[in-house]
Design a protein around this motif. Sequence first.
Motif, short mmCIF file in Angstrom:
data_model
loop_
_atom_site.label_atom_id
_atom_site.label_comp_id
_atom_site.label_asym_id
_atom_site.label_seq_id
_atom_site.Cartn_x
_atom_site.Cartn_y
_atom_site.Cartn_z
N VAL A 186 109.53 16.81 94.55
CA VAL A 186 108.36 16.70 95.44
C VAL A 186 108.35 17.81 96.48
N ARG B 98 100.91 22.98 98.96
CA ARG B 98 100.20 21.73 99.21
C ARG B 98 100.97 20.61 98.52
N SER B 99 100.57 19.37 98.82
CA SER B 99 101.24 18.24 98.20
C SER B 99 100.90 18.19 96.70
N PRO B 100 101.90 18.09 95.85
CA PRO B 100 101.62 18.10 94.40
C PRO B 100 100.88 16.85 93.93
N THR B 101 100.20 16.97 92.81
CA THR B 101 99.56 15.78 92.21
C THR B 101 100.57 15.10 91.30
N ILE B 102 100.20 13.89 90.89
CA ILE B 102 101.07 13.14 89.97
C ILE B 102 101.23 13.91 88.65
N ALA B 103 100.15 14.50 88.17
CA ALA B 103 100.21 15.26 86.92
C ALA B 103 101.19 16.42 87.04
N GLU B 104 101.15 17.09 88.17
CA GLU B 104 102.06 18.22 88.37
C GLU B 104 103.51 17.77 88.45
N GLU C 9 102.84 10.55 83.33
CA GLU C 9 102.33 10.21 84.66
C GLU C 9 102.62 8.75 84.99
N LEU D 82 104.59 7.27 88.30
CA LEU D 82 104.05 6.22 89.18
C LEU D 82 105.00 5.03 89.26
N THR E 104 100.70 15.12 107.78
CA THR E 104 100.96 14.46 106.50
C THR E 104 102.46 14.27 106.35
N GLN E 105 102.81 13.45 105.35
CA GLN E 105 104.24 13.21 105.12
C GLN E 105 104.99 14.51 104.83
N SER E 106 104.37 15.39 104.04
CA SER E 106 105.10 16.62 103.71
C SER E 106 105.23 17.53 104.92
N GLN F 232 110.65 14.69 101.77
CA GLN F 232 109.45 13.86 101.92
C GLN F 232 109.72 12.42 101.52
N MET F 233 110.60 12.22 100.53
CA MET F 233 110.94 10.85 100.13
C MET F 233 111.57 10.10 101.31
N GLY G 76 93.40 12.89 90.63
CA GLY G 76 93.95 14.13 91.16
C GLY G 76 94.33 14.06 92.63
N PHE G 77 94.51 12.85 93.14
CA PHE G 77 94.99 12.71 94.51
C PHE G 77 96.39 13.30 94.60
N SER G 78 96.72 13.84 95.74
CA SER G 78 98.05 14.41 95.91
C SER G 78 99.05 13.31 96.18
N TYR G 79 100.30 13.66 96.03
CA TYR G 79 101.37 12.73 96.31
C TYR G 79 101.25 12.17 97.74
N ASP G 80 100.97 13.05 98.68
CA ASP G 80 100.76 12.62 100.08
C ASP G 80 99.69 11.54 100.18
N ARG H 184 99.16 3.68 99.26
CA ARG H 184 100.11 2.58 99.09
C ARG H 184 100.32 1.82 100.40
N ALA I 13 93.87 20.27 94.74
CA ALA I 13 94.62 20.37 93.49
C ALA I 13 93.70 20.13 92.30
N SER J 178 93.61 16.07 86.92
CA SER J 178 94.26 15.98 85.61
C SER J 178 93.35 15.28 84.60
#
Lengths: 250, 123
Positions: free
Chosen positions: A115, A124-130, A139, A143, A213-215, A225-226, B24-28, B34, B118, B121
């Motif tokens: 992450v 930037r914050s990555p997407t789930i797909a990335e 994916e 999740l 943001t968290q990141s 970030q976790m 395509g929402f980011s992890y953040d 959540r 981003a 997907s």
Amino acid sequence: MATDRESLKATFVEFARTRDVALRDQLVGAHMGLAAYLARRFANRGQPLEDLTQVAALGLLKAVERFDPSLNIEFSTYATTTIVGELKRYLRDKGWAVRAPRRMQELYLSLSRVVDALGQELGRSPTIAELAAEIEASEEDVLEALEAGQAYRFASLDAPRGDGEGDSVGESMGAEDEELARAEQRAILTPMLDQLPLRQRQIVHLRFFEGLTQSEIARRLGISQMQVSRLLTRSVAQMRAVANPTAEDG
Amino acid sequence: MVPARPEFLRLARVTAAGLAGRLGFSYDEIEDLRLAIDELCFGLTGPTGRHGTVELVYTVGASSLEVAGQGRFLEDIIPIGLTDLSRVILSALVDEHQLTSGPEGPRFRLVKRRHSDAPVSGD
């Protein structure tokens, strides 16, 4: 077999009369198979089988001690009820604090490395797909692993405060505390924030008041970030507990 | 429609995260989602759940996700509202949020929009 059963029955009668511990242990030993069998039926619910077997054995011991052989019921029937009751109570007490399957734990650990690295790479914050592509998982798995991380978070809610969570990044943040003085929010949150260890206070402040943001918080505090995510979730739950002291009886 | 208990409302979170991931929402942003759902579900059912059900409706927009929950409880409950703490938290996490008492029972609603640039997907 019939003689076995007869002799067990006789032992129960004898034990009821004498309360002899040696007889009790003999009876427990004779029914351990039942306890182990029932424990296995409750496996795959996030608790290790050894723990379940111990709980079942304890239930069996209670059943042996309480069983009244003058009542016309089979011991195995009586014991099953007691043992299942113990197992259910045990699992219920564990509640949300279930252990995630090992594969998910491993995925979660890989994710926690990826992450931040990917976030920096992308800016930037990555997407789930990335994330999924990076750790070569689906994916759905990503999740699910993130959700598994959530389970750890809930596991730690039993220890609401004073868990020694870092003061290490504390000094550099002193100046920011001034800005916390946004009057309205401060009035609401101060008593709750006060309950939190320093690092959690900083994270809550940066996320909810500064809007980072968290990141961004992770970068600023030099942690992953976790970690931010877990501390934030824990902080919210702790503040909630302070805000709703009577909520437990709901 | 699921029982109004924490272990089922976990599914609300998983489903929302899954949909948001597809959008395509980011992890953040998904982490925010959540936490927000946790907060609203807590407002609806408390820490231990209630007797009754929660009906969840997910509405997927081009770059937004709306989650609505309608509680229908067997017991009478004290009028539900957001605490000041929840309000501060939620306004930092999602674009819109509400927890109100309706004629059928308490309900919540949240909207989270995708702000990240981003790539989306999937198809």
